[in-house]
Design a protein around this motif. Sequence first.
Motif, PDB file in Angstrom:
ATOM      1  N   ARG A 130      67.540  79.331  65.719  1.00 44.97           N
ATOM      2  CA  ARG A 130      68.909  79.605  66.143  1.00 44.97           C
ATOM      3  C   ARG A 130      69.791  78.359  66.099  1.00 44.97           C
ATOM      4  NH1 ARG A 130      65.417  81.894  69.044  1.00 44.97           N
ATOM      5  NH2 ARG A 130      65.583  80.591  70.864  1.00 44.97           N
ATOM      6  N   CYS A 131      69.542  77.518  65.109  1.00 46.29           N
ATOM      7  CA  CYS A 131      70.398  76.346  64.916  1.00 46.29           C
ATOM      8  C   CYS A 131      71.753  76.807  64.385  1.00 46.29           C
ATOM      9  CB  CYS A 131      69.786  75.378  63.896  1.00 46.29           C
ATOM     10  SG  CYS A 131      68.303  74.556  64.476  1.00 46.29           S
ATOM     11  N   VAL A 132      72.774  76.077  64.773  1.00 51.02           N
ATOM     12  CA  VAL A 132      74.099  76.286  64.217  1.00 51.02           C
ATOM     13  C   VAL A 132      74.224  75.303  63.052  1.00 51.02           C
ATOM     14  CG1 VAL A 132      76.580  76.089  64.615  1.00 51.02           C
ATOM     15  CG2 VAL A 132      75.084  77.031  66.405  1.00 51.02           C
ATOM     16  N   ILE A 133      74.375  75.825  61.868  1.00 56.81           N
ATOM     17  CA  ILE A 133      74.460  74.987  60.669  1.00 56.81           C
ATOM     18  C   ILE A 133      75.929  74.712  60.379  1.00 56.81           C
ATOM     19  CG2 ILE A 133      73.876  74.779  58.228  1.00 56.81           C
ATOM     20  CD1 ILE A 133      71.416  74.913  60.171  1.00 56.81           C
ATOM     21  N   ILE A 134      76.281  73.443  60.296  1.00 55.52           N
ATOM     22  CA  ILE A 134      77.656  73.084  59.947  1.00 55.52           C
ATOM     23  C   ILE A 134      77.920  73.569  58.524  1.00 55.52           C
ATOM     24  CG2 ILE A 134      79.280  71.188  59.584  1.00 55.52           C
ATOM     25  CD1 ILE A 134      77.719  69.611  61.716  1.00 55.52           C
ATOM     26  N   PRO A 135      78.970  74.350  58.329  1.00 54.07           N
ATOM     27  CA  PRO A 135      79.185  74.974  57.027  1.00 54.07           C
ATOM     28  C   PRO A 135      79.784  74.048  55.973  1.00 54.07           C
ATOM     29  CG  PRO A 135      80.880  75.678  58.541  1.00 54.07           C
ATOM     30  CD  PRO A 135      79.928  74.817  59.324  1.00 54.07           C
ATOM     31  N   ARG A 136      79.428  72.819  56.023  1.00 49.73           N
ATOM     32  CA  ARG A 136      79.734  71.855  54.964  1.00 49.73           C
ATOM     33  C   ARG A 136      78.579  70.866  54.980  1.00 49.73           C
ATOM     34  NH1 ARG A 136      84.659  68.322  55.410  1.00 49.73           N
ATOM     35  NH2 ARG A 136      85.712  70.161  56.124  1.00 49.73           N
ATOM     36  N   PHE A 137      78.204  70.403  53.832  1.00 47.98           N
ATOM     37  CA  PHE A 137      77.232  69.326  53.770  1.00 47.98           C
ATOM     38  C   PHE A 137      77.647  68.397  52.655  1.00 47.98           C
ATOM     39  CE2 PHE A 137      75.481  72.797  51.253  1.00 47.98           C
ATOM     40  CZ  PHE A 137      75.033  72.175  50.095  1.00 47.98           C
ATOM     41  N   VAL A 138      77.035  67.253  52.630  1.00 50.70           N
ATOM     42  CA  VAL A 138      77.387  66.258  51.627  1.00 50.70           C
ATOM     43  C   VAL A 138      76.233  66.162  50.641  1.00 50.70           C
ATOM     44  CG1 VAL A 138      78.061  63.873  51.185  1.00 50.70           C
ATOM     45  CG2 VAL A 138      78.760  64.997  53.322  1.00 50.70           C
ATOM     46  N   TYR A 139      76.574  66.261  49.373  1.00 51.19           N
ATOM     47  CA  TYR A 139      75.602  66.179  48.290  1.00 51.19           C
ATOM     48  C   TYR A 139      76.098  65.111  47.324  1.00 51.19           C
ATOM     49  CZ  TYR A 139      72.637  67.752  44.430  1.00 51.19           C
ATOM     50  OH  TYR A 139      71.713  67.822  43.415  1.00 51.19           O
ATOM     51  N   ALA A 140      75.241  64.177  47.011  1.00 50.17           N
ATOM     52  CA  ALA A 140      75.622  63.110  46.082  1.00 50.17           C
ATOM     53  C   ALA A 140      74.514  62.895  45.058  1.00 50.17           C
ATOM     54  CB  ALA A 140      75.889  61.810  46.844  1.00 50.17           C
ATOM     55  N   THR A 141      74.916  62.570  43.856  1.00 50.39           N
ATOM     56  CA  THR A 141      73.953  62.223  42.812  1.00 50.39           C
ATOM     57  C   THR A 141      73.916  60.704  42.672  1.00 50.39           C
ATOM     58  OG1 THR A 141      75.594  62.290  41.047  1.00 50.39           O
ATOM     59  CG2 THR A 141      74.464  64.378  41.578  1.00 50.39           C
ATOM     60  N   GLY A 142      73.021  60.244  41.862  1.00 48.17           N
ATOM     61  CA  GLY A 142      72.882  58.807  41.642  1.00 48.17           C
ATOM     62  C   GLY A 142      74.136  58.151  41.105  1.00 48.17           C
ATOM     63  N   ASP A 143      74.997  58.934  40.450  1.00 46.36           N
ATOM     64  CA  ASP A 143      76.248  58.397  39.910  1.00 46.36           C
ATOM     65  C   ASP A 143      77.190  57.894  40.997  1.00 46.36           C
ATOM     66  OD1 ASP A 143      75.330  59.070  37.399  1.00 46.36           O
ATOM     67  OD2 ASP A 143      76.500  60.919  37.273  1.00 46.36           O
ATOM     68  N   ALA A 144      77.007  58.373  42.228  1.00 44.28           N
ATOM     69  CA  ALA A 144      77.884  57.966  43.333  1.00 44.28           C
ATOM     70  C   ALA A 144      77.547  56.565  43.848  1.00 44.28           C
ATOM     71  CB  ALA A 144      77.783  58.972  44.476  1.00 44.28           C
ATOM     72  N   PHE A 145      76.430  56.012  43.381  1.00 43.67           N
ATOM     73  CA  PHE A 145      75.927  54.734  43.884  1.00 43.67           C
ATOM     74  C   PHE A 145      75.963  53.661  42.807  1.00 43.67           C
ATOM     75  CE2 PHE A 145      74.190  58.094  46.408  1.00 43.67           C
ATOM     76  CZ  PHE A 145      74.228  57.599  47.706  1.00 43.67           C
ATOM     77  N   ASP A 146      76.190  52.448  43.248  1.00 45.06           N
ATOM     78  CA  ASP A 146      76.091  51.284  42.385  1.00 45.06           C
ATOM     79  C   ASP A 146      75.093  50.353  43.059  1.00 45.06           C
ATOM     80  OD1 ASP A 146      76.420  49.284  40.541  1.00 45.06           O
ATOM     81  OD2 ASP A 146      78.406  48.669  41.239  1.00 45.06           O
ATOM     82  N   GLY A 147      73.856  50.385  42.576  1.00 45.65           N
ATOM     83  CA  GLY A 147      72.802  49.638  43.258  1.00 45.65           C
ATOM     84  C   GLY A 147      72.575  50.230  44.637  1.00 45.65           C
ATOM     85  N   ASP A 148      72.637  49.384  45.653  1.00 44.58           N
ATOM     86  CA  ASP A 148      72.417  49.893  47.002  1.00 44.58           C
ATOM     87  C   ASP A 148      73.719  50.173  47.758  1.00 44.58           C
ATOM     88  OD1 ASP A 148      73.064  47.231  47.290  1.00 44.58           O
ATOM     89  OD2 ASP A 148      71.417  46.762  48.642  1.00 44.58           O
ATOM     90  N   GLU A 149      74.804  50.356  47.019  1.00 41.56           N
ATOM     91  CA  GLU A 149      76.098  50.644  47.640  1.00 41.56           C
ATOM     92  C   GLU A 149      76.627  51.994  47.175  1.00 41.56           C
ATOM     93  OE1 GLU A 149      80.669  48.953  47.707  1.00 41.56           O
ATOM     94  OE2 GLU A 149      79.074  47.675  46.930  1.00 41.56           O
ATOM     95  N   LEU A 150      77.082  52.782  48.145  1.00 40.83           N
ATOM     96  CA  LEU A 150      77.753  54.031  47.819  1.00 40.83           C
ATOM     97  C   LEU A 150      79.170  53.689  47.401  1.00 40.83           C
ATOM     98  CD1 LEU A 150      77.892  57.111  47.706  1.00 40.83           C
ATOM     99  CD2 LEU A 150      78.340  57.109  50.163  1.00 40.83           C
TER     100      LEU A 150
END
Length: 175
Positions: A130-150
């Motif tokens: 009975r968890c309430v799921i926030i109806p948005r989530f964040v999805y990112a691919t490797g392209d969103a990162f440069d090394g260890d920085e988003l």
Amino acid sequence: MPKYLVVSTSGNPDSNSRRMGRIAFDHLQKAKVNCEWLDISELGLPLCDADACYTQPAAQKLNASIEAADAILVATPVYNYDVSAAAKNMVELTGSSWEDKVVGFLCAAGGANSYMSVMGFANSLMLDFRCVIIPRFVYATGDAFDGDELKDKKVIKRIDELATELIRYGQALRR
């Protein structure tokens, strides 16, 4: 006062989902809410065997953190069109401690095609606990990162928005 938890479920020391979780955790800290960071790769969790695993100190620590939280952000990598096995093991080890929690997701994957893969996991939490799921989530691919920085500003903004929603939902749940 609600308590918030950000939990990283990646075993990869160079994890993008962990980076996303850290950004969300920083947002929560700046909002001056009661929050905890938990990286399950540092716990040495046992695999769930439906027996002795629950008495292991690492499983008990994890269970206590889940139990104490009102709202949880799960930062998870996506492997083979699903959340990490460690994320599933986390739920198996903690079970009913998830009951009536607010849950949001931060997902990092290698490609764009598995963006809905978290939904089976979310449905399980929603239906079983009975968890309430926030109806948005964040999805990112490797392209969103440069090394260890988003580097993708849109993804950073979405992480901040999700953390803000976690606070809002957590406060509403406590009323």
